[in-house]
Design a protein around this motif. Structure first.
Motif, PDB file in Angstrom:
ATOM      1  N   GLY A  34       1.130   6.390   1.105  1.00 47.79           N
ATOM      2  CA  GLY A  34      -0.254   5.949   0.944  1.00 47.79           C
ATOM      3  C   GLY A  34      -0.576   4.478   1.407  1.00 47.79           C
ATOM      4  O   GLY A  34      -1.813   4.234   1.500  1.00 47.79           O
ATOM      5  N   THR A 121      -6.295   4.604   7.017  1.00 47.92           N
ATOM      6  CA  THR A 121      -6.603   3.316   5.959  1.00 47.92           C
ATOM      7  C   THR A 121      -6.274   1.832   6.583  1.00 47.92           C
ATOM      8  O   THR A 121      -6.859   0.817   5.874  1.00 47.92           O
ATOM      9  CB  THR A 121      -5.739   3.563   4.897  1.00 47.92           C
ATOM     10  OG1 THR A 121      -4.253   4.015   5.254  1.00 47.92           O
ATOM     11  CG2 THR A 121      -6.060   4.749   3.965  1.00 47.92           C
ATOM     12  N   LYS A 128      -4.377   3.883   0.118  1.00 45.45           N
ATOM     13  CA  LYS A 128      -4.332   4.622  -1.163  1.00 45.45           C
ATOM     14  C   LYS A 128      -3.128   3.824  -1.900  1.00 45.45           C
ATOM     15  O   LYS A 128      -2.108   3.405  -1.598  1.00 45.45           O
ATOM     16  CB  LYS A 128      -3.760   6.114  -0.658  1.00 45.45           C
ATOM     17  CG  LYS A 128      -4.619   6.914   0.343  1.00 45.45           C
ATOM     18  CD  LYS A 128      -4.183   8.321   0.810  1.00 45.45           C
ATOM     19  CE  LYS A 128      -5.055   8.802   1.592  1.00 45.45           C
ATOM     20  NZ  LYS A 128      -4.601  10.224   2.132  1.00 45.45           N
ATOM     21  N   PRO A 129      -3.484   4.074  -3.166  1.00 44.02           N
ATOM     22  CA  PRO A 129      -4.247   4.892  -4.085  1.00 44.02           C
ATOM     23  C   PRO A 129      -5.766   4.235  -4.033  1.00 44.02           C
ATOM     24  O   PRO A 129      -6.575   4.866  -4.986  1.00 44.02           O
ATOM     25  CB  PRO A 129      -3.583   4.782  -5.353  1.00 44.02           C
ATOM     26  CG  PRO A 129      -3.133   3.472  -5.547  1.00 44.02           C
ATOM     27  CD  PRO A 129      -2.225   3.170  -4.188  1.00 44.02           C
ATOM     28  N   GLY A 157      -2.193   9.777  -2.857  1.00 43.70           N
ATOM     29  CA  GLY A 157      -3.570  10.592  -2.089  1.00 43.70           C
ATOM     30  C   GLY A 157      -4.208  11.264  -3.257  1.00 43.70           C
ATOM     31  O   GLY A 157      -5.545  11.122  -3.198  1.00 43.70           O
ATOM     32  N   SER A 160      -6.080   8.407  -4.958  1.00 43.19           N
ATOM     33  CA  SER A 160      -7.088   7.884  -4.022  1.00 43.19           C
ATOM     34  C   SER A 160      -8.485   8.763  -3.781  1.00 43.19           C
ATOM     35  O   SER A 160      -9.457   8.323  -4.151  1.00 43.19           O
ATOM     36  CB  SER A 160      -6.476   7.655  -2.709  1.00 43.19           C
ATOM     37  OG  SER A 160      -7.580   7.291  -1.750  1.00 43.19           O
TER      38      SER A 160
END
Length: 202
Positions: A34, A121, A128-129, A157, A160
């Motif tokens: 993440g 991201t 994430k988170p 995930g 998030s």
């Protein structure tokens, strides 16, 4: 969720850490899942890798691209699930992978035409988170987060998407199952992508 990427990421990053003088820890893979590109590169540097975070990111990403060029390890049922959903709802992709790998996967598999919005991201403030990636995907889709359904297989995930205010469908990865507290955040839990249908999302 579409690509069975975690085994490949673990193999590539574990070998990279060992090759460059770092020390892989027992919880390293779980912590990495993440993270955005900048976050995981900095973390590998902290594990003792004798390169700058920028060079770590570039080296790992180039190895990942080479692996995907030889064949993208799609999750069972991924292509059929995307096709089923794309005819009924607009699809967005919020991934922890760097943009270069997202574009490579979508091009190699031909799935890119089905997605209205894609977000890495590394393009938002936090991976994430944190909810940033999912919120950006919703913004690009022009849909309020609370009207979105996210499909996830990992702990970070799930956290998030839930933090973004979305309903979350969990399809746990068999080799990297989510933590129980993360799985508790799911609106629904399915056994596989084969069970993911438009009716399930209603």
């Amino acid at each position: 969720m579409l690509v069975d990427s975690e085994p490949v990421w673990e193999e590539v990053r574990r070998a990279f850490v060992a090759e460059h003088g770092g020390h892989w820890q027992s919880d390293t893979q779980a912590r990495l899942m993440g993270m955005s590109t900048g976050e995981w590169a900095e973390y590998l540097h902290e594990l003792g890798v004798s390169l700058s975070p920028e060079r770590i990111a570039d080296g790992v990403i180039q190895q990942m691209k080479a692996r995907y060029h030889r064949g993208v390890p799609l999750m069972p049922g991924a292509v059929a699930a995307v096709a089923r959903l794309a005819g009924r709802v607009p699809l967005g992709l919020a991934s922890s992978s760097p943009r270069a790998l997202i574009d490579a996967v979508l091009a190699e598999t031909g799935l890119g035409a089905h997605f209205t919005a894609t977000v890495s991201t590394e393009e938002v403030a936090k991976g994430k988170p944190a909810p940033d990636g999912y919120l950006e995907a919703a913004r690009k889709l022009g849909v309020a987060p609370e009207r979105c359904v996210a499909v996830e297989d990992s702990s970070n995930g799930l956290r998030s998407a839930h933090a973004a205010g979305m309903r979350v469908v969990a399809i746990p990865h068999p080799a990297y199952p989510p933590a129980s507290d993360a799985l508790d955040l799911a609106w629904r839990t399915l056994p596989s992508l084969a069970a993911l249908t438009p009716d399930i999302l209603s």
